[in-house]
Design a protein around this motif. Structure first.
Motif, PDB file in Angstrom:
ATOM      1  N   PHE A  91       0.864  -1.174   0.000  1.00  0.00           N
ATOM      2  CA  PHE A  91       0.000   0.000   0.000  1.00  0.00           C
ATOM      3  C   PHE A  91       0.898   1.219   0.000  1.00  0.00           C
ATOM      4  O   PHE A  91       1.613   1.469   0.964  1.00  0.00           O
ATOM      5  CB  PHE A  91      -0.912  -0.025   1.234  1.00  0.00           C
ATOM      6  CG  PHE A  91      -1.758   1.205   1.410  1.00  0.00           C
ATOM      7  CD1 PHE A  91      -2.559   1.681   0.387  1.00  0.00           C
ATOM      8  CD2 PHE A  91      -1.749   1.886   2.611  1.00  0.00           C
ATOM      9  CE1 PHE A  91      -3.345   2.814   0.562  1.00  0.00           C
ATOM     10  CE2 PHE A  91      -2.534   3.021   2.792  1.00  0.00           C
ATOM     11  CZ  PHE A  91      -3.328   3.483   1.762  1.00  0.00           C
ATOM     12  N   LYS A 148      -8.177   1.431   3.712  1.00  0.00           N
ATOM     13  CA  LYS A 148      -7.934   0.884   2.367  1.00  0.00           C
ATOM     14  C   LYS A 148      -8.189  -0.615   2.325  1.00  0.00           C
ATOM     15  O   LYS A 148      -8.736  -1.141   1.364  1.00  0.00           O
ATOM     16  CB  LYS A 148      -6.500   1.203   1.948  1.00  0.00           C
ATOM     17  CG  LYS A 148      -6.053   0.540   0.680  1.00  0.00           C
ATOM     18  CD  LYS A 148      -6.618   1.199  -0.540  1.00  0.00           C
ATOM     19  CE  LYS A 148      -6.025   0.581  -1.800  1.00  0.00           C
ATOM     20  NZ  LYS A 148      -6.783   0.875  -2.980  1.00  0.00           N
ATOM     21  N   ASN A 149      -7.800  -1.312   3.378  1.00  0.00           N
ATOM     22  CA  ASN A 149      -7.910  -2.771   3.401  1.00  0.00           C
ATOM     23  C   ASN A 149      -9.141  -3.267   4.159  1.00  0.00           C
ATOM     24  O   ASN A 149      -9.262  -4.461   4.408  1.00  0.00           O
ATOM     25  CB  ASN A 149      -6.628  -3.375   3.993  1.00  0.00           C
ATOM     26  CG  ASN A 149      -5.447  -3.129   3.081  1.00  0.00           C
ATOM     27  OD1 ASN A 149      -5.329  -3.738   2.029  1.00  0.00           O
ATOM     28  ND2 ASN A 149      -4.582  -2.201   3.451  1.00  0.00           N
TER      29      ASN A 149
END
Length: 93
Positions: A33, A53-54
């Protein structure tokens, strides 16, 4: 009538001085990332961005490590001497 506000001196100087760069957060499964940071970015903000994001739930602890040393979430990127494309290890659990 609307009056235009003059920019504050610290806003002007910070725009000139702030150098943004990218670092790479790597999790154990090999997921990378890339995140853009500046020396004044808190480590905790990088953790929050990785979590978002995850899609990692809030009850899972996330720690960032540089060369085996845990980064303090309350410190700033500038304190950790991170540079362009530095690899940071992400530990979860």
């Amino acid at each position: 009538e609307e009056e235009e506000e003059e920019p504050k001196p610290e806003e002007i100087s910070s725009k000139e001085e702030v150098q943004k760069f990218r670092i790479i957060l790597k999790s154990k499964d090999g997921t990378e990332f890339k995140i853009q940071v500046s020396p004044t970015t808190p480590i905790s903000k990088m953790i929050a961005a990785f979590r978002h994001k995850n899609k990692i739930e809030g009850n899972i602890n996330i720690s960032l490590y540089l060369d085996g040393d845990k980064l303090d979430p309350n410190s700033l990127v500038g304190d950790a001497d991170l540079e362009e494309l530095t690899n940071i290890d992400v530990h979860m659990g």
